[in-house]
Design a protein around this motif. Structure first.
Motif, short mmCIF file in Angstrom:
data_model
loop_
_atom_site.label_atom_id
_atom_site.label_comp_id
_atom_site.label_asym_id
_atom_site.label_seq_id
_atom_site.Cartn_x
_atom_site.Cartn_y
_atom_site.Cartn_z
N HIS A 24 0.83 -1.20 0.00
CA HIS A 24 0.00 0.00 0.00
C HIS A 24 0.86 1.26 0.00
CE1 HIS A 24 -3.84 -2.05 0.38
NE2 HIS A 24 -3.27 -2.86 1.26
N ARG A 28 -1.34 2.88 -4.98
CA ARG A 28 -2.52 2.14 -5.46
C ARG A 28 -2.99 2.76 -6.76
NH1 ARG A 28 -4.86 3.32 0.40
NH2 ARG A 28 -3.89 5.24 -0.33
N HIS A 89 -17.00 6.03 -5.97
CA HIS A 89 -17.02 5.58 -4.58
C HIS A 89 -15.96 4.50 -4.34
CE1 HIS A 89 -18.62 4.50 -0.65
NE2 HIS A 89 -18.64 3.24 -1.05
N ARG A 90 -15.84 3.56 -5.26
CA ARG A 90 -14.90 2.45 -5.08
C ARG A 90 -13.45 2.91 -5.17
NH1 ARG A 90 -17.04 -2.79 -5.60
NH2 ARG A 90 -19.28 -2.82 -6.07
N ARG A 92 -12.21 5.89 -4.14
CA ARG A 92 -11.93 7.06 -3.30
C ARG A 92 -10.61 6.93 -2.55
NH1 ARG A 92 -15.38 3.62 -0.99
NH2 ARG A 92 -15.28 3.16 1.24
N ASP A 93 -10.01 5.72 -2.52
CA ASP A 93 -8.78 5.53 -1.75
C ASP A 93 -7.56 5.30 -2.64
OD1 ASP A 93 -9.57 3.07 -2.72
OD2 ASP A 93 -9.00 1.96 -0.92
N VAL A 94 -7.68 5.46 -3.97
CA VAL A 94 -6.53 5.18 -4.83
C VAL A 94 -5.68 6.43 -5.01
CG1 VAL A 94 -7.72 3.33 -6.06
CG2 VAL A 94 -7.76 5.66 -7.00
N ASP A 95 -4.46 6.21 -5.46
CA ASP A 95 -3.52 7.31 -5.65
C ASP A 95 -3.51 7.83 -7.08
OD1 ASP A 95 -2.23 7.26 -2.92
OD2 ASP A 95 -1.82 5.21 -3.56
N THR A 119 -12.27 12.13 -6.70
CA THR A 119 -11.55 11.24 -5.79
C THR A 119 -10.26 11.84 -5.24
OG1 THR A 119 -10.27 10.21 -7.58
CG2 THR A 119 -12.44 9.24 -7.07
N ALA A 121 -7.49 11.51 -6.78
CA ALA A 121 -6.40 10.75 -7.39
C ALA A 121 -5.81 11.51 -8.57
CB ALA A 121 -6.92 9.39 -7.87
#
Length: 279
Positions: A24, A28, A89-90, A92-95, A119, A121
């Motif tokens: 991580h 990502r 939504h899916r 929202r945590d990627v770089d 997001t 990103a």
């Protein structure tokens, strides 16, 4: 292998893993796939992003495309999404996200890009996700952050920047970058990378072996993979362009896009600090 000085300072800022690094922490990356019969471009981009060091890569696709992707990807994960809102939504945590390779020229691509812009990103926008905005370029530019990257070839560039299309590549890319307020990588025999803060670089090691279908998808994935590792977007584009061309030059005749991701480690090995080079 010698890295020419014209390629700039990006080589001193390449992201290398430390002893305590986990997947991580290495970044990502997500790649948005086209429909079931057009998944190859996303697979090329995803493999390239993984090979250049992103710790976790997933391909996002509509449910109908999942069986095709799952049958041909191993370390790259596959995840379905149901519409643009679900995609945003899916992720929202990627770089970083790559969108455009074989994505389709419909409004779904426009909606997906709108969702991804929320997001935070880094967005690497290529191919269909550029051309779909022909005639409404300002709608695209309004979505961009300064660390996003547009990767047009000359034809795609003319659709977004018709008044700049006849300028020399260096001037065209520089003006386009300021207008879009994002990094622009203008592909060609001399690929030019420009940032809105005025930085401009010309990739010095271009090769005609890259003139084959799918190599641009690989390049987009490489930029995304480096950006996912928090490399500055301009530096990421410069580094990816050089590594991409160096891999192709080393292979030579017969190169196809599928070869490129597996050639990346060899080029990286020549750039790595001594303590990280293969023994």
């Amino acid at each position: 292998m010698t890295v020419p000085s014209e390629s700039g300072d990006w080589r001193t800022r390449l992201p290398w893993p430390g002893a305590g690094t986990h997947k991580h922490a290495r970044g990502r990356l997500a790649v948005v796939s086209g429909p079931a019969h057009r998944t190859g471009a996303a697979r090329l981009a995803a493999r390239a992003g993984l090979r250049i060091g992103a710790g976790l890569v997933r391909v996002m696709a509509t449910p109908a495309a999942i069986p095709v992707l799952a049958a041909s990807l191993e370390a790259v994960m596959v995840e379905p999404f149901d519409g643009a809102d679900d995609l945003g939504h899916r992720l929202r945590d990627v770089d970083a996200v790559v969108i455009g390779p074989a994505a389709g020229m419909g409004e779904e691509t426009v909606s997906n890009l709108h969702a991804l812009a929320t997001t935070g990103a880094v967005l690497v926008i290529d191919a269909d996700a550029l051309s779909v905005f022909e005639g409404r370029q300002d709608d695209l530019f309004a979505l961009l952050d300064r660390d996003d990257v547009l990767t047009p070839h000359r034809g795609e560039f003319a659709r977004l920047f018709p008044d700049l299309a006849d300028l020399p590549s260096t001037e065209a890319a520089a003006q386009a970058s300021v207008r879009a307020d994002a990094v622009v990588l203008l592909k060609g025999h001399e690929t030019v990378i420009a940032a809105p803060d005025g930085r401009v670089a010309v990739n010095p090691n271009g090769t005609p072996w890259l003139a084959t279908a799918g190599t641009g998808d690989v390049l987009a994935g490489m930029i995304g993979g480096l950006a996912a590792q928090h490399m500055d977007s301009f530096d990421a584009a410069c580094a990816a362009a050089w590594i991409h061309a160096e891999a192709a030059r080393g292979f030579g005749p017969g190169l196809i896009a599928e070869d490129l991701p597996d050639l990346i480690p060899g080029v990286l090995a020549g750039l790595a600090p001594k303590d990280l080079r293969p023994s």
